[in-house]
Write a protein that holds these residues in place. Structure first.
Motif: not given
Length: 282
Positions: A56-57, A78-80, A106-110
């Motif tokens: 998310l960051q 991140d970590g939640d 989205l690519n990074f977050a997913g």
């Protein structure tokens, strides 16, 4: 769980490279063609599956690098732990900017949330024991830093980041150097006192040889069945750190953790994690 984020300065080159790859030679021609430049919108990054948040960051950084005037409001970190339907962040500002950053974010977050989620599943299998779950160097080239950070977000621990982090003597090193005693004697003669040493064994007699010779801090017990791992813990008697590795799928974690090994390492955390479904909705 609270996690200290990495400085954006470290992450920015990775995100810039991904944005440049996606923007190509002439930018987002679709958005530039069909969206008036002054159109403003509020978009929401939403979880579409249960899991653990990571990346998310980085997603927020992708939006800010495209347009520093975008207002990014985090609702999860991140970590939640996240559930399907949770809003993870809001992005307000130029619609064109949001759309141009969408896919990279989205690519990074997913991808990273998928790693964190799988890691959390592994960690849950070891609950009630002192065994820690750790990743390996089986990561996507260029993304090791953030994939290993995702393992931490899932409650796991990190193995070495590179060949320069520690001395890790594998079976091929032992074969090329002439045996366990030869490699450990070389370590004792040449290695810096600041460097830790791990050595791989796949038989109990090799473990005994390591204990007799000295010079190692950690022993990697490679591809041993569960009874052998249990015997290894007894033979070691707490002298060295023991890491179980090799074919460590999630179905084995509970029984292996029960043997008393200190760590279980699994490349699956990074190379076999499924992307968590996260979407951007206007």
């Amino acid at each position: 769980m609270t996690h200290t984020p990495l400085p954006d300065l470290i992450l920015e080159p990775l995100v810039r490279a991904a944005l440049m790859e996606d923007l190509g030679t002439y930018g987002d021609i679709t958005t530039r063609t069909v969206i008036p430049a002054d159109t403003r919108y509020t978009a929401r990054l939403n979880a579409r599956a249960d899991g653990m948040a990571s990346g998310l960051q980085i997603a927020a950084l992708a939006f800010r690098l495209i347009d520093s005037d975008l207002k990014v409001t985090a609702h999860k970190s991140d970590g939640d732990s996240i559930a399907s339907g949770d809003m993870l962040m809001e992005i307000e500002g130029r619609a064109a900017s949001i759309l141009s950053a969408e896919r990279v974010a989205l690519n990074f977050a997913g991808r990273l949330s998928g790693i964190a989620t799988l890691t959390a599943d592994f960690v849950a299998q070891a609950k009630g024991t002192a065994t820690r779950i750790t990743c390996t160097r089986k990561t996507t080239p260029g993304l090791r830093l953030v994939e290993k950070q995702a393992v931490i977000h899932g409650g796991g621990f990190n193995h070495r980041f590179s060949l320069s982090d520690a001395i890790m003597i594998k079976d091929n090193h032992i074969a090329a150097a002439g045996g366990i005693r030869s490699v450990l004697q070389a370590v004792k003669a040449q290695a810096s006192h600041m460097v830790r040493t791990e050595i791989e064994v796949d038989r109990l007699d090799q473990l005994e040889e390591v204990l007799d010779e000295g010079g190692a801090d950690v022993v990697l017990l490679d591809n041993m069945d569960t009874p052998a791992l249990r015997d290894a813990v007894k033979i070691n008697a707490g002298r060295l750190v023991l890491e179980a590795s090799g074919n460590m799928g999630i179905d084995r974690i509970a029984e292996v953790a029960a043997t008393g090994v200190d760590y279980i390492s699994s490349g699956a955390l990074t190379h076999s994690a499924q992307t968590l479904d996260i979407g951007l909705d206007f």
